[in-house]
Design a protein around this motif. Structure first.
Motif, PDB file in Angstrom:
ATOM      1  N   GLY B 108      41.077  62.907   1.842  1.00 45.49           N
ATOM      2  CA  GLY B 108      41.001  63.869   0.741  1.00 45.49           C
ATOM      3  C   GLY B 108      42.364  64.407   0.351  1.00 45.49           C
ATOM      4  O   GLY B 108      43.249  64.576   1.204  1.00 45.49           O
ATOM      5  N   PHE B 109      42.540  64.634  -0.932  1.00 47.27           N
ATOM      6  CA  PHE B 109      43.794  65.179  -1.467  1.00 47.27           C
ATOM      7  C   PHE B 109      43.478  66.236  -2.516  1.00 47.27           C
ATOM      8  O   PHE B 109      42.406  66.217  -3.124  1.00 47.27           O
ATOM      9  N   ILE B 110      44.432  67.080  -2.717  1.00 49.47           N
ATOM     10  CA  ILE B 110      44.365  67.968  -3.884  1.00 49.47           C
ATOM     11  C   ILE B 110      45.566  67.624  -4.761  1.00 49.47           C
ATOM     12  O   ILE B 110      46.693  67.549  -4.263  1.00 49.47           O
ATOM     13  N   TYR B 111      45.302  67.347  -6.007  1.00 50.47           N
ATOM     14  CA  TYR B 111      46.374  67.085  -6.965  1.00 50.47           C
ATOM     15  C   TYR B 111      46.544  68.320  -7.828  1.00 50.47           C
ATOM     16  O   TYR B 111      45.583  68.769  -8.470  1.00 50.47           O
ATOM     17  N   GLU B 135      44.225  70.815   3.367  1.00 47.46           N
ATOM     18  CA  GLU B 135      44.616  72.108   3.943  1.00 47.46           C
ATOM     19  C   GLU B 135      45.717  72.736   3.087  1.00 47.46           C
ATOM     20  O   GLU B 135      46.315  73.732   3.470  1.00 47.46           O
ATOM     21  N   GLU B 136      45.994  72.094   2.004  1.00 49.79           N
ATOM     22  CA  GLU B 136      46.976  72.537   1.024  1.00 49.79           C
ATOM     23  C   GLU B 136      48.408  72.480   1.547  1.00 49.79           C
ATOM     24  O   GLU B 136      49.253  73.299   1.216  1.00 49.79           O
ATOM     25  N   GLY B 219      49.375  60.832   5.447  1.00 49.23           N
ATOM     26  CA  GLY B 219      49.057  62.120   4.853  1.00 49.23           C
ATOM     27  C   GLY B 219      47.629  62.165   4.370  1.00 49.23           C
ATOM     28  O   GLY B 219      46.842  61.243   4.569  1.00 49.23           O
ATOM     29  N   GLY B 220      47.296  63.211   3.716  1.00 45.61           N
ATOM     30  CA  GLY B 220      45.919  63.393   3.282  1.00 45.61           C
ATOM     31  C   GLY B 220      45.067  63.893   4.434  1.00 45.61           C
ATOM     32  O   GLY B 220      45.503  63.920   5.581  1.00 45.61           O
ATOM     33  N   THR B 221      43.877  64.290   4.110  1.00 49.76           N
ATOM     34  CA  THR B 221      42.977  64.821   5.128  1.00 49.76           C
ATOM     35  C   THR B 221      41.852  63.834   5.346  1.00 49.76           C
ATOM     36  O   THR B 221      41.153  63.464   4.395  1.00 49.76           O
TER      37      THR B 221
END
Lengths: 225, 471
Positions: B108-111, B135-136, B219-221
């Protein structure tokens, strides 16, 4: 005083002549009086006062015995001016009269320029042959113009037959407008036609109105009437 | 009869086999962008459930996915990812959550999209794209359009090259109803590297047309294994993130969406559907309804019709001759939960018109469309016109002048007020015309005279001494 036979004969002849003249004049007056009644003019229900009719129409119809007038009220944003078309009866003569409005006088356009151009109304008149006038009247009757309900009544019926009980209201449309004028009796009918045949599929009135318009639009000066 | 039996069975077989081949387009097509929802995406539902059960980030654990989201799936390369819009946290940027499938499961990522000052809403995104894990923690940062020295912080996505030409592909929609259809959208394909990039969507109008990123590197969750299709090509999930380690067919997450019209079956959702055929009308409509136009009225149009998947604006041609009209607006109609408002323009009435005149008619009708949709047809035409020619005159005129900068605001007002002059029905008005004194009263709010409007109208419409011709 005793009248001679000759004198009596003369009085009788004179009286007879006068009576004949009276009868003849009655006949003539009677014929003239019935001239408009040579046609059984359709009955219609008055819904407007003669005083509410525009002067440009009344200037002509006031001199007629009977008239069926058609014009277009343009939609919003449309600044076009549409002609007024009148099917009129005077005595026993049918006429098709058309007022073409806002015709620009070319000279004024070149000499004075905008906005001082001179705009005039041009009135065209065609005297119909008897058969043409009768045919036109018959068609108006056949398409039920004289018994046609007003638009709000048609819409009410349309609402009843629709599952959603609502007649769509479209913005910015113009109207087709009719006046039936007989003396001081006036009936005014205005209709919007866009999509109505689809909106109210089981009603034949909208199609009839379109046929009436087509008489004034497409067949106005054709030989068929 | 016996002779005919084999023929009958042959036909029956052919018919039956043709039925068997009716597979949903989404299963057979390559490179599909799908607008979908949780009811149609058990994998996404499962992933979200797992993610939210263990997420330490409160935003993620409390995230509710009620509306549409995007799925990109390419069964050949094994690429599968989901893009969900995140609720706005700041007016300075907007964010999406991406769940991407790699060899060892979903990450998972936040863009975060931070527009720069040159960015015009609705145009291709310009600004900074920051990539976070769930986790930002910042794991990557890029400028868009890409620059070679973008900061790379060890995320699963890294810069591959600058820009590639986007190409049109067929995308599908399964949103809300079980209809699957192709619709044109722009996705990205790097002709040079033969990498077909993964497309997700940037919600909130952040469009990035030319952007590609490198295979994942770390990286990423980690979210879960998921139960989706196994990738056929390697995902590059080994953690190596050396610049230049390009592994074909192990595709990165890329954002592309120049078109934001979405379809369910034949129905357009979140659309302004320009169905005009007349080249001039079509061009002018496209121009005045361009999402990039910076006017309050146009922003309103875009917000209501172009970003809302429940309300659509359809502009089509039709004959309005019978009613002597130039344009008309239907009442808002709701079908399958989607509201549509249709505007009809009569091409014959506008054939010789200047662009400015056509534009004024379109904005006039759009005003009705907005009011009809927002009020569910509660306001009459008269009520709408009074507001249009008084309180909202500036709103429409400014929009018109924004489309045609050579046109003065005064001329723009005059062109809108033509509609008011046309309402004048004299002293005994018929139909829905207004009496002359009432027209004059409404006109007095604008500080225009009839002759001023007449002159403006004639300049643009009759004598063509002002305005822009179509050809």
């Amino acid at each position: 005083m005793k009248l001679s036979i000759h004198q009596v004969q003369h009085v009788i002849n004179h009286t007879s002549f006068v009576i004949k003249m009276i009868l003849m004049s009655q006949l003539i007056i009677g014929c003239r009086h019935n001239a408009t009644k040579n046609y059984i003019l359709p009955d219609f229900e008055t819904n407007k006062s003669i005083s509410e009719i525009s002067k440009s129409i009344r200037n002509i119809t006031d001199e007629k015995d009977f008239a069926v007038v058609y014009t277009i009220i343009p939609g919003d944003m449309n600044l076009e001016v549409y002609p007024i078309k009148m099917f009129c009866l005077k005595d026993s003569t049918w006429e098709k009269i058309e007022i073409r409005r806002g015709i620009i006088e070319l000279d004024s356009l070149y000499t004075q320029g905008d906005p001082d151009v001179v705009e005039k109304d041009i009135i065209l008149k065609k005297v119909c042959r008897k058969i043409e006038g009768e045919s036109f009247l018959k068609k108006l009757t056949t398409y039920n113009l004289f018994t046609m309900q007003e638009e709000f009544q048609l819409k009410k019926r349309c609402e009843e037959i629709r599952t959603d009980n609502k007649v769509p209201e479209y913005t910015d449309l113009g109207f087709s407008s009719f006046y039936i004028i007989h003396g001081s009796n006036v009936r005014n009918l205005t209709y919007q036609l866009y999509n109505r045949e689809e909106d109210c599929p089981s009603m034949t009135e909208w199609e009839d109105i379109e046929k009436i318009i087509s008489l004034y639009e497409d067949e106005w000066y054709s030989k068929n009437h | 009869m016996q002779k005919r039996l084999p023929v009958f069975f042959a036909i029956l077989f052919l018919w039956a086999s043709s039925c068997n081949e009716e597979t949903p387009v989404s299963k057979t097509s390559r490179e599909k962008i799908i607008v979908t929802d949780l009811d149609h995406e058990p994998i996404a539902k499962d992933l979200l459930s797992k993610l939210q059960g263990k997420a330490s980030n409160g935003r993620i654990s409390s995230l509710e996915i009620k509306d549409a989201f995007f799925k990109y799936e390419d069964p050949d390369s094994g690429v599968l990812n989901y893009t969900f819009p995140l609720p706005d946290k700041s007016p300075e940027y907007f964010e999406n959550m991406i769940l991407s499938k790699y060899d060892d499961g979903f990450y998972g990522f936040i863009y975060r999209y931070i527009p720069d000052e040159n960015y015009i809403k609705g145009e291709s995104f310009r600004g900074t794209l920051q990539q976070f894990d769930l986790e930002e923690n910042l794991i990557g940062e890029f400028t868009i359009p890409f620059e070679q020295d973008s900061i790379y912080a060890g995320g699963r996505t890294q810069l591959l090259n600058q820009c590639v030409q986007s190409i049109e592909q067929k995308c599908v929609t399964t949103y809300k109803v079980e209809t699957v259809t192709d619709y044109p959208c722009h996705c990205q394909y790097d002709r040079r590297t033969q990498l077909s990039s993964v497309c997700t969507f940037s919600f909130n109008m952040g469009m990035c047309d030319d952007m590609t990123t490198a295979p994942p590197g770390g990286g990423g969750t980690y979210v879960a294994m998921g139960s989706g299709p196994s990738p056929k090509a390697g995902g590059g999930g080994s953690g190596g993130n050396t610049t230049g380690t390009i592994k074909p067919k192990t595709n990165p997450v890329v954002i592309v969406v120049p078109e934001n019209d979405l379809y369910v079956g034949d129905k357009c959702v979140a659309c302004i559907e320009n169905l005009l055929k007349n080249p001039c009308l079509k061009m002018v409509a496209k121009k005045v309804l361009n999402p990039a136009l910076a006017s309050t009225f146009n922003n309103l149009i875009q917000d209501i019709f172009n970003k809302n998947d429940k309300v659509n604006l359809i502009i089509k041609e039709g004959s309005l001759t019978k009613d002597a009209a130039i344009g008309s607006t239907n009442p808002a109609a709701i079908e399958n939960g989607i509201m549509s408002v249709t505007v009809t323009l009569d091409p014959t009435k506008l054939a010789q018109s200047s662009q400015e005149r056509i534009a004024s008619v379109i904005y006039h009708e759009c005003f009705h469309a907005i009011v009809n949709s927002l009020s569910n047809n509660s306001y009459s035409g008269d009520e709408q016109h009074i507001v249009m020619f008084t309180n909202k005159l500036d709103l429409l005129a400014q929009a018109l002048a924004a489309v045609y900068p050579a046109m003065s605001l005064g001329d723009a007002k005059g062109m809108i007020l033509v509609g008011l002059i046309a309402k004048d029905g004299g002293m005994s008005p018929e139909g829905d015309k207004w009496p002359t004194p009432f027209v004059d009263k409404v006109l007095s709010y604008s500080h225009f005279t009839r002759s001023q409007i007449d002159i403006i109208f004639k300049r643009y419409e009759t004598f063509h001494t002002s305005g822009t011709a179509c050809d």
